[in-house]
Design a protein around this motif. Structure first.
Motif, mmCIF file in Angstrom:
data_model
loop_
_atom_site.group_PDB
_atom_site.id
_atom_site.type_symbol
_atom_site.label_atom_id
_atom_site.label_comp_id
_atom_site.label_asym_id
_atom_site.label_seq_id
_atom_site.Cartn_x
_atom_site.Cartn_y
_atom_site.Cartn_z
ATOM 1 N N ASP A 32 0.808 -1.216 0.000
ATOM 2 C CA ASP A 32 0.000 0.000 0.000
ATOM 3 C C ASP A 32 0.847 1.274 0.000
ATOM 4 O OD1 ASP A 32 -2.485 -1.249 -0.061
ATOM 5 O OD2 ASP A 32 -2.540 -1.476 2.113
ATOM 6 N N LEU A 33 2.150 1.150 0.219
ATOM 7 C CA LEU A 33 2.996 2.344 0.280
ATOM 8 C C LEU A 33 3.116 3.060 -1.061
ATOM 9 C CD1 LEU A 33 5.913 1.429 2.704
ATOM 10 C CD2 LEU A 33 4.110 3.120 3.025
ATOM 11 N N ILE A 34 3.240 2.322 -2.148
ATOM 12 C CA ILE A 34 3.394 2.963 -3.453
ATOM 13 C C ILE A 34 2.154 3.790 -3.799
ATOM 14 C CG2 ILE A 34 3.788 2.621 -5.930
ATOM 15 C CD1 ILE A 34 6.277 2.129 -4.146
ATOM 16 N N PRO A 35 0.934 3.234 -3.694
ATOM 17 C CA PRO A 35 -0.236 4.093 -3.942
ATOM 18 C C PRO A 35 -0.294 5.299 -3.005
ATOM 19 C CG PRO A 35 -0.891 1.796 -3.969
ATOM 20 C CD PRO A 35 0.541 1.838 -3.498
ATOM 21 N N LEU A 36 0.127 5.115 -1.756
ATOM 22 C CA LEU A 36 0.151 6.229 -0.810
ATOM 23 C C LEU A 36 1.128 7.309 -1.269
ATOM 24 C CD1 LEU A 36 -0.870 7.353 1.916
ATOM 25 C CD2 LEU A 36 1.022 6.144 2.996
ATOM 26 N N LEU A 37 2.296 6.900 -1.754
ATOM 27 C CA LEU A 37 3.259 7.869 -2.284
ATOM 28 C C LEU A 37 2.677 8.606 -3.480
ATOM 29 C CD1 LEU A 37 6.615 5.901 -1.984
ATOM 30 C CD2 LEU A 37 5.998 8.001 -0.768
ATOM 31 N N SER B 15 10.965 15.052 -3.604
ATOM 32 C CA SER B 15 11.356 14.057 -2.594
ATOM 33 C C SER B 15 10.599 12.749 -2.797
ATOM 34 C CB SER B 15 11.087 14.579 -1.184
ATOM 35 O OG SER B 15 11.923 15.669 -0.893
ATOM 36 N N ILE B 16 9.322 12.849 -3.096
ATOM 37 C CA ILE B 16 8.523 11.647 -3.329
ATOM 38 C C ILE B 16 9.008 10.919 -4.572
ATOM 39 C CG2 ILE B 16 6.201 10.801 -3.909
ATOM 40 C CD1 ILE B 16 5.146 13.173 -2.133
ATOM 41 N N LEU C 249 10.342 7.137 -4.836
ATOM 42 C CA LEU C 249 9.841 6.150 -5.789
ATOM 43 C C LEU C 249 10.985 5.564 -6.614
ATOM 44 C CD1 LEU C 249 6.585 7.976 -6.931
ATOM 45 C CD2 LEU C 249 6.691 5.762 -5.757
ATOM 46 N N LEU C 250 11.894 6.414 -7.050
ATOM 47 C CA LEU C 250 13.065 5.932 -7.796
ATOM 48 C C LEU C 250 13.887 4.963 -6.952
ATOM 49 C CD1 LEU C 250 14.506 9.003 -9.733
ATOM 50 C CD2 LEU C 250 14.144 6.724 -10.672
ATOM 51 N N GLY C 251 14.100 5.319 -5.708
ATOM 52 C CA GLY C 251 14.899 4.488 -4.812
ATOM 53 C C GLY C 251 14.243 3.175 -4.447
ATOM 54 N N LEU D 67 9.777 2.646 -15.378
ATOM 55 C CA LEU D 67 9.351 3.552 -14.303
ATOM 56 C C LEU D 67 10.467 4.520 -13.936
ATOM 57 C CD1 LEU D 67 7.293 1.154 -12.008
ATOM 58 C CD2 LEU D 67 6.424 3.122 -13.289
ATOM 59 N N ALA D 68 11.697 4.044 -13.916
ATOM 60 C CA ALA D 68 12.833 4.927 -13.616
ATOM 61 C C ALA D 68 12.913 6.045 -14.651
ATOM 62 C CB ALA D 68 14.135 4.134 -13.568
ATOM 63 N N SER D 69 12.742 5.704 -15.905
ATOM 64 C CA SER D 69 12.758 6.725 -16.966
ATOM 65 C C SER D 69 11.613 7.711 -16.794
ATOM 66 C CB SER D 69 12.665 6.066 -18.343
ATOM 67 O OG SER D 69 13.792 5.286 -18.600
#
Length: 137
Positions: free
Chosen positions: A22-27, A59-60, A64-66, A80-82
């Motif tokens: 659930d963290l990715i949707p939260l971000l 920062s977000i 996400l990249l990290g 996604l990185a691109s």
């Protein structure tokens, strides 16, 4: 205790108690809020507010990249990185040029990504539920 500190504590607690999937949707939700806020602040010529919102969005995006797992995610992680790198570039350009309209495509793409992640998490959660029921039987 000030309102800002209370909100920050609430948000920190929400992140710490949220499941990993659930963290990715939260971000993405927080990214959307920051992008929309930055767009409004650019339109209102609120330079100080815009700087804070853009900084939070950046920062977000770095978070996400990290969080990308290039071994497990292979091509998807690379794409996604691109995309996140593109978002960072466009966000910086919109901020420097004070061009709120330049954020519209970013907001649209992040919104689409958010919806996709929410759906993916829903499917994974349902699958886990079926597996748990199968083990109990």
């Amino acid at each position: 205790m000030s309102y800002d500190r209370t909100v920050n504590r609430y948000q920190e607690n929400a992140v710490l108690t949220t499941s990993r999937e659930d963290l990715i949707p939260l971000l993405y939700e927080h990214l959307l809020v920051s992008l929309r806020r930055a767009s409004r602040q650019i339109s209102d010529r609120d330079i100080q507010g815009k700087a804070a919102s853009v900084g939070k969005a950046q920062s977000i995006l770095y978070e996400l990249l990290g969080s990308l797992d290039f071994e497990a995610g292979e091509e998807l992680a690379s794409r996604l990185a691109s995309l996140y790198t593109y978002f960072l570039k466009e966000l910086g350009e919109a901020s420097r040029a004070l061009d709120a309209k330049r954020l519209d495509p970013l907001i649209e793409m992040v919104s689409s990504l958010h919806e996709s992640w929410v759906e993916a998490v829903r499917q994974v959660t349902e699958e886990r539920g079926r597996e748990d029921v199968g083990r109990m039987a």
